[in-house]
Design an enzyme around this catalytic site. Structure first.
Site, PDB file in Angstrom:
ATOM      1  N   HIS A  72       0.842  -1.194   0.000  1.00 11.38           N
ATOM      2  CA  HIS A  72       0.000   0.000   0.000  1.00 11.38           C
ATOM      3  C   HIS A  72       0.875   1.242   0.000  1.00 11.38           C
ATOM      4  O   HIS A  72       1.849   1.332   0.748  1.00 11.38           O
ATOM      5  CB  HIS A  72      -0.921   0.013   1.222  1.00 11.38           C
ATOM      6  CG  HIS A  72      -2.115  -0.866   1.067  1.00 11.38           C
ATOM      7  ND1 HIS A  72      -3.225  -0.766   1.890  1.00 11.38           N
ATOM      8  CD2 HIS A  72      -2.401  -1.851   0.185  1.00 11.38           C
ATOM      9  CE1 HIS A  72      -4.131  -1.665   1.519  1.00 11.38           C
ATOM     10  NE2 HIS A  72      -3.637  -2.337   0.496  1.00 11.38           N
ATOM     11  N   TYR A 201      -9.439   5.486   7.440  1.00 13.41           N
ATOM     12  CA  TYR A 201      -9.598   5.893   8.833  1.00 13.41           C
ATOM     13  C   TYR A 201     -10.638   7.006   8.835  1.00 13.41           C
ATOM     14  O   TYR A 201     -10.397   8.076   8.264  1.00 13.41           O
ATOM     15  CB  TYR A 201      -8.286   6.421   9.401  1.00 13.41           C
ATOM     16  CG  TYR A 201      -7.255   5.369   9.728  1.00 13.41           C
ATOM     17  CD1 TYR A 201      -7.034   4.978  11.052  1.00 13.41           C
ATOM     18  CD2 TYR A 201      -6.481   4.772   8.735  1.00 13.41           C
ATOM     19  CE1 TYR A 201      -6.078   4.035  11.375  1.00 13.41           C
ATOM     20  CE2 TYR A 201      -5.520   3.819   9.045  1.00 13.41           C
ATOM     21  CZ  TYR A 201      -5.327   3.457  10.369  1.00 13.41           C
ATOM     22  OH  TYR A 201      -4.379   2.515  10.680  1.00 13.41           O
ATOM     23  N   PRO A 294      -4.382  -0.116  18.704  1.00 15.40           N
ATOM     24  CA  PRO A 294      -4.066  -0.532  17.335  1.00 15.40           C
ATOM     25  C   PRO A 294      -4.226   0.553  16.283  1.00 15.40           C
ATOM     26  O   PRO A 294      -3.938   0.310  15.106  1.00 15.40           O
ATOM     27  CB  PRO A 294      -5.051  -1.676  17.083  1.00 15.40           C
ATOM     28  CG  PRO A 294      -6.203  -1.388  17.994  1.00 15.40           C
ATOM     29  CD  PRO A 294      -5.611  -0.758  19.217  1.00 15.40           C
ATOM     30  N   LYS A 298       1.046  -0.376  15.258  1.00 17.83           N
ATOM     31  CA  LYS A 298       2.406  -0.447  15.771  1.00 17.83           C
ATOM     32  C   LYS A 298       2.733  -1.704  16.558  1.00 17.83           C
ATOM     33  O   LYS A 298       3.921  -2.013  16.749  1.00 17.83           O
ATOM     34  CB  LYS A 298       2.676   0.775  16.669  1.00 17.83           C
ATOM     35  CG  LYS A 298       2.760   2.074  15.905  1.00 17.83           C
ATOM     36  CD  LYS A 298       4.040   2.159  15.108  1.00 17.83           C
ATOM     37  CE  LYS A 298       3.904   3.084  13.919  1.00 17.83           C
ATOM     38  NZ  LYS A 298       3.735   2.428  12.648  1.00 17.83           N
ATOM     39  N   TYR A 384       3.774   6.315  10.538  1.00 20.03           N
ATOM     40  CA  TYR A 384       2.923   5.173  10.177  1.00 20.03           C
ATOM     41  C   TYR A 384       3.724   4.134   9.393  1.00 20.03           C
ATOM     42  O   TYR A 384       3.646   2.933   9.671  1.00 20.03           O
ATOM     43  CB  TYR A 384       1.731   5.645   9.355  1.00 20.03           C
ATOM     44  CG  TYR A 384       0.624   4.612   9.235  1.00 20.03           C
ATOM     45  CD1 TYR A 384      -0.519   4.705  10.027  1.00 20.03           C
ATOM     46  CD2 TYR A 384       0.716   3.555   8.333  1.00 20.03           C
ATOM     47  CE1 TYR A 384      -1.538   3.765   9.926  1.00 20.03           C
ATOM     48  CE2 TYR A 384      -0.295   2.614   8.232  1.00 20.03           C
ATOM     49  CZ  TYR A 384      -1.422   2.723   9.028  1.00 20.03           C
ATOM     50  OH  TYR A 384      -2.421   1.781   8.929  1.00 20.03           O
TER      51      TYR A 384
END
Length: 396
Positions: A72, A201, A294, A298, A384
């Site tokens: 991704h 998100y 979550p 991580k 991220y």
């Protein structure tokens, strides 16, 4: 039994550590409280950072990841009437991979089984002794009912937040920080192709939602719910209706495709860090030393980074009696742990509603800034996609 490193826990952290040590000729024994089937079947994380992927490849564990994993470029951030794509490749030159923890576990089990690794599943009554000496030991009752003792040069606790390892460190020698969040995640696995190319998100007045995936045919989705939520109160139709509303079904022609839900559970959101991550010849790695919510993807990646630091330190300790890198392991690992803990808190605080209208406006302001500012987007992307695993932390 005599071994060089005794590892408690046969999850990804313990198995990867064993794999890395074996490549350096270090003998290990793994002791696990659960059955092999249970460990293989646990539904956990699904996002691998760039550095985690590079480490797995270098360690000879990347063939199926490369064949079946989903690379991704970034993620989508969404709030009412707006969806923005953050392209990590454009921003920082590295992305992430969708490859479930269950798949990482399968690869590790296959590799360690092929190597004839000693693993004791369904061990009970585990006792850890003499960690302040140079000959720590484990005593446990195996699945055959026999009590066994393993004497080692070092013991590593990779047994999670409820395992016995972290409790061995005396209260006088440790500090622990806790954060319990006032909400949980209701997570589902569904046998339906993802309705998105990359993770979404979503901030919504009703609560956070996420659209993730495990493969081209399996979707993973989450809803923010109250603590204490009973999964039996959420029918499959109610779950899909809430997901559609929060993820913006029908906006700009986008549609959420529902499908059969194969697994549903409620996950409390919490965080803790225990320091130090070493006491005598006992070392902690992964969830035995730290838990993060979550939201920032991580948990598994922190465990991999811990192991990447710990493996060469243990090689030096047990082969050359050189304790320098072992002595700095805890401080080195904790710098990354606290950075990732902060990022996970930041993502969680930005995206989950509290019911306070003032907080809502602050969150929306933060989201608009991240989506409109290259500096803001770059900061999110850098954290991220993952901080680089220090070169030299492993020979691979």
């Amino acid at each position: 039994m005599r071994t060089q490193v005794a590892i408690i826990g046969a999850g990804p952290a313990g198995m990867l550590l064993s794999h890395l040590l074996a490549a350096e000729g270090i003998d290990t024994v793994i002791v696990e409280a659960r059955s092999e089937e249970y460990v293989l079947g646990r539904i956990r994380a699904g996002i691998l950072e760039h550095g985690s992927v590079e480490l797995l490849r270098a360690a000879g564990l990347g063939s199926r990841l490369d064949a079946e994993g989903l690379p991704h470029r970034g993620i989508h951030l969404q709030f009412p009437r707006e969806r923005h794509h953050l392209d990590f490749i454009d921003l920082i030159g590295r992305g992430v991979w969708v490859y479930g923890q269950t798949e990482v576990q399968k690869d590790l089990v296959a590799a360690r089984s092929a190597a004839g690794q000693s693993i004791y599943y369904e061990a009970r009554d585990l006792e850890i002794s003499d960690v302040e000496t140079d000959r720590p030991s484990l005593t446990f009752v195996g699945s055959d009912g026999r009590r066994q003792t393993v004497v080692a040069d070092a013991v590593v606790g990779c047994d999670g937040s409820f395992g016995p390892s972290r409790a061995v460190i005396p209260d006088s020698a440790k500090q622990t920080w806790h954060r319990t969040y006032p909400f949980s995640w209701l997570g589902v696995l569904a046998d339906v192709a993802p309705s998105t190319d990359e993770l979404i998100y979503a901030w919504h007045p009703d609560g956070f939602a996420m659209h993730s995936m495990r493969s081209p045919s399996v979707s993973r989705l989450y809803l923010q719910v109250d603590n204490g939520t009973d999964i039996d109160d959420w029918s499959h139709q109610r779950i899909w209706d809430a997901l559609a509303a929060r993820l913006g079904d029908g906006q700009d022609g986008w549609t959420l495709t529902p499908g059969p839900i194969t697994e549903a559970s409620v996950l409390p959101m919490r965080s803790y860090v225990q320091t130090p991550m070493r006491h005598g010849r006992l070392f902690l790695a992964g969830d035995s030393a730290h838990i993060v919510p979550p939201t920032g993807a991580k948990g598994l990646n922190l465990a991999i980074a811990d192991v990447a630091l710990l493996a060469p330190a243990l090689v030096s300790l047990v082969r050359d009696d050189d304790s320098r890198s072992a002595d700095t392991y805890s401080d080195d690992a904790l710098r990354r742990v606290w950075r990732c803990t902060h990022f996970s808190w930041w993502m969680t605080s930005m995206l989950h509603t509290s019911g306070d209208p003032f907080d809502d406006q602050l969150q929306l302001s933060q989201l608009r800034w991240v989506c409109s500012s290259e500096a803001g987007a770059t900061g999110l992307a850098e954290n991220y996609a993952g901080l680089p695993i220090p070169s030299g932390s492993t020979r691979f």
